[in-house]
Design a protein around this motif. Sequence first.
Motif, PDB file in Angstrom:
ATOM      1  N   ARG A   1       0.748  -1.165  -0.129  1.00  7.21           N
ATOM      2  CA  ARG A   1      -0.054  -0.214   0.086  1.00  7.21           C
ATOM      3  C   ARG A   1       0.771   1.343   0.067  1.00  7.21           C
ATOM      4  O   ARG A   1       2.020   1.239   0.649  1.00  7.21           O
ATOM      5  CB  ARG A   1      -0.902  -0.164   1.289  1.00  7.21           C
ATOM      6  N   GLN A   2       0.339   2.282  -0.597  1.00  2.00           N
ATOM      7  CA  GLN A   2       1.296   3.449  -0.863  1.00  2.00           C
ATOM      8  C   GLN A   2       1.745   4.283   0.626  1.00  2.00           C
ATOM      9  O   GLN A   2       2.734   4.401   0.860  1.00  2.00           O
ATOM     10  CB  GLN A   2       0.468   4.559  -1.748  1.00  2.00           C
ATOM     11  N   GLU A   3       0.681   4.069   1.525  1.00  2.00           N
ATOM     12  CA  GLU A   3       1.046   4.534   2.853  1.00  2.00           C
ATOM     13  C   GLU A   3       2.102   3.942   3.287  1.00  2.00           C
ATOM     14  O   GLU A   3       2.738   4.475   4.337  1.00  2.00           O
ATOM     15  CB  GLU A   3      -0.252   4.655   3.692  1.00  2.00           C
ATOM     16  N   ASP A   4       2.460   2.712   3.053  1.00  2.00           N
ATOM     17  CA  ASP A   4       3.289   1.864   3.777  1.00  2.00           C
ATOM     18  C   ASP A   4       4.897   2.185   2.975  1.00  2.00           C
ATOM     19  O   ASP A   4       5.965   1.682   3.821  1.00  2.00           O
ATOM     20  CB  ASP A   4       3.140   0.436   3.606  1.00  2.00           C
ATOM     21  N   LEU A   5       4.680   2.961   1.950  1.00  2.00           N
ATOM     22  CA  LEU A   5       6.140   3.131   1.247  1.00  2.00           C
ATOM     23  C   LEU A   5       6.798   4.181   2.050  1.00  2.00           C
ATOM     24  O   LEU A   5       6.019   5.322   2.550  1.00  2.00           O
ATOM     25  CB  LEU A   5       5.877   3.469  -0.112  1.00  2.00           C
ATOM     26  N   PRO A   6       8.027   4.398   2.233  1.00  2.00           N
ATOM     27  CA  PRO A   6       8.801   5.689   2.354  1.00  2.00           C
ATOM     28  C   PRO A   6       8.276   6.885   1.553  1.00  2.00           C
ATOM     29  O   PRO A   6       7.901   6.438   0.141  1.00  2.00           O
ATOM     30  CB  PRO A   6      10.184   5.457   2.139  1.00  2.00           C
ATOM     31  N   TRP A   7       8.126   8.031   2.081  1.00  2.00           N
ATOM     32  CA  TRP A   7       7.546   9.243   1.268  1.00  2.00           C
ATOM     33  C   TRP A   7       8.159   9.222  -0.220  1.00  2.00           C
ATOM     34  O   TRP A   7       7.296   9.302  -1.095  1.00  2.00           O
ATOM     35  CB  TRP A   7       7.845  10.477   2.098  1.00  2.00           C
ATOM     36  N   ASN A   8       9.484   9.347  -0.146  1.00  2.00           N
ATOM     37  CA  ASN A   8      10.020   9.502  -1.661  1.00  2.00           C
ATOM     38  C   ASN A   8       9.930   8.354  -2.535  1.00  2.00           C
ATOM     39  O   ASN A   8      10.455   8.487  -3.681  1.00  2.00           O
ATOM     40  CB  ASN A   8      11.534  10.092  -1.498  1.00  2.00           C
ATOM     41  N   ARG A   9       9.324   7.255  -2.111  1.00  2.00           N
ATOM     42  CA  ARG A   9       8.817   6.200  -3.310  1.00  2.00           C
ATOM     43  C   ARG A   9       7.342   6.071  -3.536  1.00  2.00           C
ATOM     44  O   ARG A   9       7.107   5.202  -4.385  1.00  2.00           O
ATOM     45  CB  ARG A   9       9.463   4.968  -2.573  1.00  2.00           C
ATOM     46  N   ARG A  10       6.726   7.026  -2.944  1.00  2.00           N
ATOM     47  CA  ARG A  10       5.468   6.961  -3.258  1.00  2.00           C
ATOM     48  C   ARG A  10       5.018   7.535  -4.677  1.00  2.00           C
ATOM     49  O   ARG A  10       5.842   8.330  -5.149  1.00  2.00           O
ATOM     50  CB  ARG A  10       4.658   7.814  -2.122  1.00  2.00           C
TER      51      ARG A  10
END
Lengths: 645, 382
Positions: A552-561
């Motif tokens: 899920r997008q929320e689980d990714l680090p910010w700069n990989r979203r």
Amino acid sequence: MKRSDREKELSRRMITRRALGLGAVMTAVTGTLMWRLRDMQLEQADAFRLLAEENRINLRLLPPTRGLIHDRNGVLLAGNEQNYRVVMTRDDAGDIDLVLARLQKLIALDDEAVARARDDMMRNRPFVPVTVAERLSWEDISRIAANAPALPGVTPEMGLSRLYPLQADLAHVVGYVGPVSDRDLEGQDRPDPVLMIPRFQIGKSGVERAQEDRLRGKAGSQRVEVNSVGRVMRELDRVEGEPGENLHLTIDARLQNYALERLDGQSAAAVVIDVESGDILAAASAPSYDANLFVRGISSKDYNGLLENDYRPLVNKCVQGMYPPGSTFKMVTALAALDAAETDGRERVFCPGHMDVSGNRFHCWKRAGHGRVDLVSALAESCDVYFYEMSQRCGIERINAMSERLGLGIRYDLPMTSVASGLNPSREWKLRTRDADWRIGDTVNVSIGQGYVLTTPLQLAVMTARLASNRAVLPRLIRDPMERAAPQAASLDLRPEWLEMIRRGMSDVVNDRRGTAYSSRVVDPTMVMAGKTGTSQVFRITQAERDSGIRRQEDLPWNRRNHALFVNFAPLDNPKVAVAVIVEHGGGGSTAAAPIGRDILLAALNDGRPPLSAYPTSQRNRISAEQDALAERLRDLGAFRVSRA
Amino acid sequence: MSYLEYNTQRMPKGAAKMLHLNWALVVLLIAVACYGFVMLYSVAGGSARPWMEPQLQRFVIGLAVMFIVAMVPIWFWRSVSGLAYGLSTLLLLGVEFFGAVGMGAQRWLEIGPLRLQPSELAKITTIMALAAYYDWVDIKKISRPVFVVGAALIVLFPVFLVVRQPDLGTSLLIAAAGGAVIFAAGVHWAYFAGVIGTFAGLVFAVFASRGTDWQLLKDYQYRRIDAFLDPTLDPLGAGYHINQAMIALGSGGWSGRGFMEGTQSRLNFLPEKHTDFIFTTLAEEFGFIGAGSLLVLYMLILAFCLVTVLRTSNRYAALLAVGVTANFFLYFAVNTAMVMGLAPVVGVPLPLISYGGSAMMVLMVGFGLLQSAHVHRPRLPT
């Protein structure tokens, strides 16, 4: 060598003859010098004596008043404020260090400023006044005036310095001024003498830089009588310079303020553009910075803070940021296919959730597939497979041509800093820059705005405006306040029935229940909106990730979203304004960007503040709370409004 | 030439040589130097320091050096001409590789505590070398290209090294003084016409090269030329120096503004007022009487130098004297032409007056050689 007497005689005669010849030449030259001396000292003595007198009379350059910058409604964006400062002339000061030390006792002056003033004085000719301290209080000035006898060569002065009343609101657009640097003078054969005034400020970025020639004006001059130690006794006369030209931007400061605050807390950009004239009504890039910091000389701590911020506040993302447009590019693919007559738009394509192209599987964002979709529903639901299919039918060159026709991949000639051209990929481009052949997979990627294609938020806004108006609108930032009507761009000559389908598709995006941004619809019938969401991948999803279940997008680090994008225009039946929003690494276009796009568009249609009545009833409570929170931060521009001359 | 050529019986010996000096010249030199002392006192704001006192010491030393050089027989100087030339060329090469940089040019060579400006030395040694060369060359073959090329090489080698420093002014002076010696030696005039033609072409090339990547001069030199061609163009920029100098000079009028009364130098409008631009202060404070009389003194110095040239029948001595005379002439002509706006601003001091050590010393050595030529001139047997 031994010489015969005859030779000696020959030598002697020759030398005598030639030496006398040289003597004659020397006499003639000295005579000429004498004549010149006589001419200057006796014939023209009066004129030269007059000049010598005038020498005792100092000529000083008066910096011109820099032109003001207003928004489209006359709100002051860049002005000049009165500023007390102290200047010092090396010639008159005698012992510079002593005088500076005395000055340091009188006013707050750090060692750095003293060292800088010292350097300035040593670098310039001795008679050039150098600014030692600026922005002094009236008390400081009176203290200096009272101690004048102990401070030879020091003169209090009143000058103007640049002020940006709206602080951060337009830092990226208007830019800022700063002292002339050696780099600014490079390549200028005969620079404007006014640039030699120490700490004269010129535009360093944005409109301030791009329109420097118009804003600067022409220097005036002042003749002052100086006594034997060079102290100014009185002003003899004064030729006022020509103030710089005032500029009027197309920006609506109130809307700009709203847009920037709406983006607050995110690394994002929004561009609002008039669909008929191309006027840029707002170009917000968040986070921003206070342009006044640069005018006053930003501290290295503040500057490093700005440089090291992950959200890159110094970058004007509206024109410098290049992003894959994601699904917002699908209108281009659709129109390219229609233009190539590869589809009539009513034809249905089956979407099983993926498509295999030359051995590679391309997925639709909806794994289960959309079933049978036509152009309108493909846009509304953002079906990827439909566009995979269309792009293979019409090919990259058609997509490239349509993309350019809609204003993508073009570097617009705007008075802003580092306007990017984006990237409109083609076969020829890939061969030239990557030395590789174009593959069909590249076309498929481009069809949904991924792969090589890159656009700026400004370009997306222009594209949306062109779709809305069917005109080849060009963005502009400066307008003539006297113009009666905005210039109208030439027709884009897209067939009305194609545009009708595109607009219906974009309308369904927000107004149809199945649309990707249905929750961002507008219910007010006078402001019905159409739009298109986009979500662009920053990192390729690997097969391994796909197999293990996409995170899920929320689980990714910010700069990989993913980047979230949204383009929209309104009103649907008579378009006036187009908006493009990008939230860097915001996640999904429908959730992160579409609500912002709607708010800003509604604000643009309603003098900078969205009316609550335009929102669906079910959302009004939440929106109302959001608006209240935002309202506290919004600026009241009444104070900055200047009546138009 | 050899020692035997002289009528040794009639040659003055020992202290008696003093009586045979060109005394008029000595008196004139002292007179001109006095102008210098007065002006250096004035530009320092009525103080012997920091310029007048050291200058006075230097001049006294210079006079002593001149007398010593004058006492040494001219045939000795002839025999060491080549050596001196070689030495000065080595020093110039030294500047090329180890020189100190000042004001955008490499001019100085520092050897221990000594600060040397080899380009000044080269002015005299080039003249010596040329005079010795023409004393050696068969008079009848003098205009043959191979011998002209030889002389040209003697001149152009140091000129080339000085241009590279870069010091255009000095290099032109060396070339011009060398040219005067070659001319006096009797080389066919067509060569000079050729050189002048080539020079005109070169000037054209210098201007044509501007702004291209093979630009021949430094930017600051071009700006000086610009300022020379039209000083009013940029009164606060490149033309500032020359404009202020001309104002100072012109405002002097007939009798000047009075000793220490010149506003231009008092208020620091004049640049380099103790060195290259000192003539303007003289003209400002003493007017046409002061400046004109200095030019007359210079003319008289030239005249008495020519007397030496004409009185010696010795080829080396006469050519050397011509060179020294031409060198001196070029100094003051270029300097005064410069401050009167007739020549570009190049760094050439006013001889015997401008503050500075190297130039003064070299000048006095030159006059010493000339005096030696005068003292040791061949006397006809009675």
